[in-house]
Design a protein around this motif. Structure first.
Motif: not given
Lengths: 649, 185
Positions: A21-24, A47-50, A64-65
């Protein structure tokens, strides 16, 4: 959280453990692997915007972000390959050329995350032409400036405004490279629904949103950051104060996305810079009737002499003491001891004491088993509620952080909000139901609501006598449907919370508070949930010390009054008239005010930043504020002054 | 240089609705809103129908929509500015569309745009204060052989030169005067 499955990943060749459930990115951060980010912020949605946090993952076609990539067992991740570093540098160059990022004119220079990343990637030039767009700058807010030229569109302000503050004033407008942050219908911030809490400003990684009171006054690295608590209202927000050369440069919320770190305009901006005239020496009224500077010895001698005189001539009960509940508990304790034991008077009060007496009488009418303030709920219970009723209060004005808890619950969990206030209340326009009964008829309205709720929930709880709907309509002047709708909303809710504030506390009507508690008990099966928004930072602490216990305090007419005003602002209330009647008035205050202008002796007092002490929040949690500034040499600590006076008598 | 300004659509030609017009817009918006239930996902269809009714989306209409659907005002504004189909400015009596497709661009379409901007005193996406003309750009209308193309009231004009702009405006003016003579009020 502990029941989540443990997973193992390979990051840069090392085995790394984490939870499903954690993100990388979360996993990398937890294991001290640095991945650069700009749009990521702890506690906000990802959001993975930058695209700065991109990583290579085996089996993925593209990079990938990491902030939006969920970690899986057995992933092989690389965070710093030459290809990735090249890509990140390219992103930075594009950001720098897209708008105006020339650091030497920027208020955020030195505290800027974009600048820091550019240094990190040794970006001394950009390979693309600068576009130099001429974007507007919005300076109409009293405390904040939005300079769109510095914006990188990371969306942190948008997310913090919607997710943490719950106000949702900011969002993106237009699209592509024309995207701009907009407030409401593209109004200037100062004319929008913005509450000026400054959360967006703290979230902004660049200088796109900056503070008018802190800009160009110093960087974080030039000063010292002191962790303390805000003592203004009873919420007890945790603050990080940046101090440079014994001046407050900036106040930040200690944990922006957490519950007690988001701050309001009073805590964040108004405390940085105060235009009022400070009192730095004792002042004594001379024969001409003007206040003139005097030495500490003279002032102390005069006060002790007068106390002795009044005590000998009229008796100790001719002297009354009033204290501001902005003072920490230590000061208040010394004050109580001084008045009670040394002088021997029992007439001591806080400026908000009448509210306390109403609350306590209300509680005793309601329960009759000697319970006190402890029957109130913690502030966080607003977040778990499914219906919030706000009575006689505009939390966005008096306790903005509590107000934003309610807004957050409303926007995120679709919690229903009912506002009941006889005064005009702008918070009402943000609620689902806004009831405005005629002045003084709130109790009738609550009585009718009780009856309707008890009928709907078939409650068998013992309660006060209900008021019929017809009578309530007659008394309050409200629409019958509106009352029924509110009652339906309350009885539908499983866990409603009632919040009341200054309107109820200053009404001097214990019966109204008893009604409130009664309604809360009927509406909520798990036990009543009521929160009173006490007006000052240490109101509860002062009340618990017994500063405001006397019934009939309003009737006394002191000959001499000692007012521990500190850095409070002038208020109205019974105590103002009482002080006005006194023949001899001693004021211990930080700033010149109406009160010090009519005092006979004025003693300087430190402001909040110059003292440390214990504060009890409105829901009974103890916090400690720290000494942030060194007071100037003429100013002595309140406790020291009071002990010295006590010794003189 | 092609026109690449990122300036927001703020015009010097301020078009302010009178209180009566505002009230009328609000009333007509509410009429449209009645057909929808208060769900957030209705935002785009609601805005489309409001625009069909009013010709554009004035401030007061957006406020009504935000309140009815219980979405923040800024969300309405964000959606309206995101999609090209929504207009924030009232349409003029005559619409002027300057093609900036590849062929028209090569033949000087942006010079025409500049000419229109100067003559009308408004930027792209705006309407003149007397609400006679609205100016906007399009990306190719499919008759590149006639480049540069302007679409005037849905009629394509080919091989337009900057001086032709004055001719078109003069024609509209004369037409208007003729009509005024025929029907003196």
């Amino acid at each position: 959280m502990s029941d989540r499955k443990e997973i193992t990943l390979t990051v840069n060749g090392n085995q790394v453990k984490g939870k499903e459930g954690d993100t990388v990115l979360q996993l990398c951060r937890a294991n001290n692997i640095y991945v650069p980010t700009l749009c990521f912020m702890e506690g906000l949605s990802n959001v993975g915007a930058c695209r700065l946090c991109v990583v290579e993952i085996d089996g993925e076609r593209r990079i990938n972000p990491s902030c939006t990539y969920p970690a899986r067992d057995g992933l092989v991740v690389r965070t710093h390959t030459p290809n990735l570093e090249k890509y990140r540098r390219l992103i930075l160059e594009l950001m720098f050329t897209e708008r105006n990022h020339f650091c030497f004119f920027c208020a955020a220079s030195g505290d800027c995350e974009l600048q820091a990343q550019a240094y990190r990637y040794q970006m001394d030039h950009a390979r693309y032409p600068y576009t130099f767009p001429a974007l507007p700058t919005d300076t109409l807010n009293d405390f904040m400036v939005i300079d769109h030229n510095r914006c990188i569109l990371c969306g942190r302000c948008v997310r913090v405004c919607g997710e943490v503050v719950g106000n949702h004033t900011l969002d993106f407008s237009r699209r592509g490279w024309r995207t701009l942050i907009a407030a409401d219908l593209n109004q200037p911030l100062g004319e929008s629904s913005c509450i000026s809490c400054g959360a967006c400003l703290q979230a902004c990684p660049t200088g796109a949103i900056f503070s008018k009171v802190s800009a160009y006054r110093g960087r974080t690295s030039e000063g010292k950051v002191i962790h303390s608590i805000c003592s203004l209202c009873g919420i007890g927000c945790e603050i990080d104060v940046l101090v440079k050369d014994n001046n407050i440069v900036r106040i930040d919320g200690a944990n922006l996305a957490g519950l007690k770190g988001q701050l309001c305009l009073m805590g964040r901006f108004q405390q940085v810079y105060n235009e009022n005239q400070r009192i730095i020496t004792p002042l004594i009224r001379n024969k001409k009737g003007d206040l003139e500077p005097a030495s500490w010895e003279d002032a102390m001698k005069l006060i002790t002499g007068k106390i002795k005189d009044y005590k000998a001539y009229y008796g100790a009960s001719s002297i009354a003491g009033f204290a501001s509940s902005l003072c920490p508990s230590e000061t208040l304790e010394a004050f109580v001891k001084f008045m009670r034991n040394t002088i021997g008077t029992s007439f001591i009060d806080t400026f908000d004491g009448s509210g306390y007496r109403a609350v306590i009488q209300g509680i005793s009418t309601f329960s009759k088993n000697g319970k006190g303030l402890e029957i109130e709920s913690p502030l966080e219970s607003i977040m778990d509620a499914d219906c919030v009723m706000v009575v006689g209060s505009n939390p966005l004005e008096t306790h903005p952080v509590a107000g934003s808890y309610i807004l957050r619950a409303k926007t995120q969990k679709k919690v229903n909000v009912i506002v009941v206030d006889s005064r005009p209340n702008t918070f009402g326009f943000r609620s689902d139901i806004y009831l405005r009964p005629d002045n003084g008829s709130e109790a009738a309205l609550l009585g009718a609501l009780e009856g309707l709720v008890a009928k709907k929930t078939k409650s068998t709880e013992k309660s006060m006598r209900f008021i019929s709907l017809g009578r309530a309509v007659e008394k309050t002047g409200l629409d019958k449907d509106a009352i029924q709708k509110a009652a339906a909303m309350l009885s539908r809710a499983k866990n409603p919370v009632i919040v009341y504030g200054d309107g109820v506390l200053s009404a001097n009507n214990p019966k109204l508070i008893a009604r409130l508690l009664d309604l809360a008990k009927l509406a909520n099966h798990d036990g009543l949930k009521v929160i009173s928004l006490k007006p000052r930072g240490n109101s509860r602490g002062a009340w618990e010390l017994g500063l405001a216990n006397q019934d009939g305090m309003a009737k006394i007419k002191p000959k001499m009054a000692y007012v521990l005003f500190s850095d409070d602002t002038f208020e109205t209330g019974d105590w103002v008239d009482q002080v006005g009647q006194a023949e001899f008035l001693v004021a211990q205050a930080s700033y010149r005010s109406q009160l010090t202008d009519c005092a006979d002796v004025v003693l300087p007092s430190p402001i909040w930043a110059e003292r440390k002490g214990k504060y009890v929040s409105l829901d009974g949690k103890v916090g400690h504020s720290q000494k942030v500034l060194e007071p100037s040499s003429g100013i002595k600590d309140d406790v020291e002054i009071i002990t010295k006076l006590a010794k003189g008598i | 240089m092609p026109d690449t300004s990122t300036e927001p659509p703020v015009s010097n030609a301020k078009i302010v609705n009178t209180p009566e017009e505002q009230e009328d817009n609000r009333r007509r918006t509410r009429k449209v809103l009645k057909k929808f239930n208060r769900k957030r996902e209705n935002l785009v269809p609601v805005l489309q129908q409001v625009q069909d009714e009013l010709g554009y989306l004035p401030r007061e209409a957006m406020l009504e929509v935000a309140e009815y659907l219980k979405v923040p005002e800024v969300d309405v504004y964000g959606v309206v500015t995101f999609y090209n189909q929504f207009r924030l400015k009232p349409p003029g009596k005559h619409s002027i569309r300057v093609c900036l497709g590849t062929a028209c661009h090569m033949k000087g379409g942006y010079i025409l745009l500049d000419a229109w901007k100067r003559r009308l005193g408004v930027d792209r996406g705006e309407t003149t204060a007397d609400r006679e003309y609205d100016l906007d750009t399009v990306a190719c209308v499919g008759c590149c052989a006639m480049a540069p193309v302007n679409v005037i009231d849905k009629k394509a004009e080919g091989r337009v030169s900057p001086t032709r702009v004055d001719g078109i405006l003069l024609a509209f003016k004369m037409e208007k005067e003729k009509k005024a003579k025929e029907k003196p009020d």
